[in-house]
Design an enzyme around this catalytic site. Structure first.
Site, mmCIF file in Angstrom:
data_model
loop_
_atom_site.group_PDB
_atom_site.id
_atom_site.type_symbol
_atom_site.label_atom_id
_atom_site.label_comp_id
_atom_site.label_asym_id
_atom_site.label_seq_id
_atom_site.Cartn_x
_atom_site.Cartn_y
_atom_site.Cartn_z
ATOM 1 C CB SER A 1 -89.180 79.843 -12.899
ATOM 2 O OG SER A 1 -88.223 80.398 -11.928
ATOM 3 C CE1 TYR B 1 -92.246 78.054 -9.081
ATOM 4 C CE2 TYR B 1 -90.069 78.443 -9.563
ATOM 5 C CZ TYR B 1 -91.440 78.859 -9.559
ATOM 6 O OH TYR B 1 -91.737 80.248 -10.282
#
Ligand SMILES: NC(=O)c1ccc[n+]([C@@H]2O[C@H](COP(=O)([O-])OP(=O)(O)OC[C@H]3O[C@@H](n4cnc5c(N)ncnc54)[C@H](O)[C@@H]3O)[C@@H](O)[C@H]2O)c1
Length: 273
Positions: free
Chosen positions: A151, A164
C-alpha cells in the site's frame, strides 16, 4: 487491426504456459489480478478466505483456466499444504501474487491489540507464509516471480492507519530482503503499492466515516490538508485493473531485470517525495 507483432497480441501470450497463485482473489484487486493474468494466457490458482466469492471469480473464465480454492493465508500449514498440492496437481508455480489484506482503522491511542495482531497476521504473516513456501520451490527451479500488493500507506504516515501502514511497511521490507536472498536463483520479488482504489475495502472505510460514496470519493481525490492528505494529482481514484496491470507487468518477462522494486500506483498521491 491487430497483427501478431502488436503489443496487444504479445500481451495475450505473455503468461502462456505459466501457472500463477493469487491470494485474496475473491474480489477487488485480487480478482482483477486473476483476470489480468488469465487474459495474458496464464492458468491461475485463485485463493481466498471466502470460498464462495473466489468460486465466482473462477466461474467467469473458460473451463480449467482458473481453479478456485479456499485459503486462509494466516495458516502457515494450510498455505504449505495448498502449495504442495497445487504443484502436484497443476504443475510448478511460476508466479505468486500476495493480495490478501485487511484494514482496521483506529487512532493509536485507542488501538486494540487484537486489531494490531490480526492486521500483521494477514498483511505481513500471510505474505511470509506464501512467499516462503513458493520461493523454496522456485529457487530449486531457478525461476519465478513473486509480487506483493502492499500500500502507499507503507511510504507515508496516515492518521488512523498506524497498524495497517506499519504492517505494509514491514511487508515491503520483508519482500526486498527475500528478493535479495533469492536473486542468485533467478527469482524476482517486487511490491506494488496502490493508493486509494475503488474496492469493498475503500467503500467500507467510507461507510464507517458516515460519508456518502460520491462526496467521500471527491474528498479522496481533492485531499484534506487538515488531515495531511494531499489528494490525488492525477484527479481520479484507481480501478482495481490499474493495480492489476502493474502486477501483471512485474510478473512478466518484460520485468525480467526488475527485482527488489517498489512500484507506486497511486496517481501521485504520495508525491513520491
Ligand atoms: N482498496 C484500496 O484502496 C487499497 C489501497 C492500497 C492497498 N490495498 C491493498 O490491496 C489488497 C487488496 O485490497 P482490496 O481493496 O481488493 O480489498 P478487499 O477487502 O476488497 O479484498 C480483500 C480480499 O482479501 C481476502 N482476505 C482477507 N483476509 C484473508 C485471509 N486471512 N486469507 C485469505 N484471504 C483473505 C478477503 O476475503 C477479500 O476477498 C490488500 O492487501 C490491501 O491492503 C488496497
Amino acid at each position: 487491426m491487430s497483427s501478431p507483432q502488436t503489443p496487444d497480441a504479445d500481451r495475450a501470450a505473455e503468461q502462456a504456459g505459466r501457472l500463477a497463485l493469487v491470494t485474496g482473489a475473491g474480489r477487488g484487486i485480487g480478482a482483477a489480478v486473476v483476470d489480468a493474468l488469465a487474459a495474458r494466457g496464464a492458468r491461475v490458482l485463485a485463493t481466498d478466505l471466502d470460498a464462495g466469492s473466489v468460486g465466482q471469480v473462477a466461474a467467469r473464465h473458460p473451463d480449467g483456466q482458473v481453479t478456485a480454492r479456499r485459503l486462509d493465508v494466516t495458516d502457515a500449514a494450510a498455505v504449505e499444504a495448498l502449495v504442495a498440492d497445487a504443484e502436484d496437481t497443476l504443475g510448478p508455480l511460476d508466479t505468486a501474487v500476495n493480495v490478501a489484506g485487511i484494514l482496521r482503522t483506529s487512532p493509536v491511542l485507542d488501538l486494540d491489540d487484537t486489531d494490531w495482531a490480526d492486521t500483521f497476521a494477514v498483511n505481513t504473516g500471510g505474505v511470509l507464509h506464501v512467499s516462503r513456501s513458493v520461493a523454496r520451490r522456485m529457487t530449486g527451479r531457478r525461476r519465478g516471480s513473486i509480487v506483493t500488493v502492499a500500500s502507499n500507506a507503507a511510504g507515508i504516515p496516515r492518521a488512523g492507519m498506524a497498524a495497517y501502514a506499519a504492517s505494509k511497511a514491514a511487508t515491503v521490507m520483508f519482500t526486498k530482503c527475500l528478493g535479495l536472498e533469492v536473486a542468485a536463483y533467478g527469482v524476482r520479488c517486487n511490491t506494488v503499492c496502490p493508493g486509494s482504489t475503488l474496492t469493498d475495502m475503500q467503500r467500507g472505510m467510507w461507510e464507517r466515516s458516515g460519508a456518502d460514496a460520491a462526496s467521500a470519493e471527491r474528498a479522496v481525490v481533492e485531499g484534506d490538508l487538515a488531515a495531511h492528505r494531499t489528494g490525488i494529482p492525477l484527479g481520479r481514484i484507481a480501478d482495481p485493473a490499474d493495480i492489476a496491470d502493474a502486477v501483471a507487468f512485474l510478473a512478466s518477462d518484460r520485468a525480467r531485470h526488475i527485482t527488489l522494486h517498489d512500484l507506486y500506483v497511486d496517481g501521485g498521491a504520495t508525491l513520491r517525495a
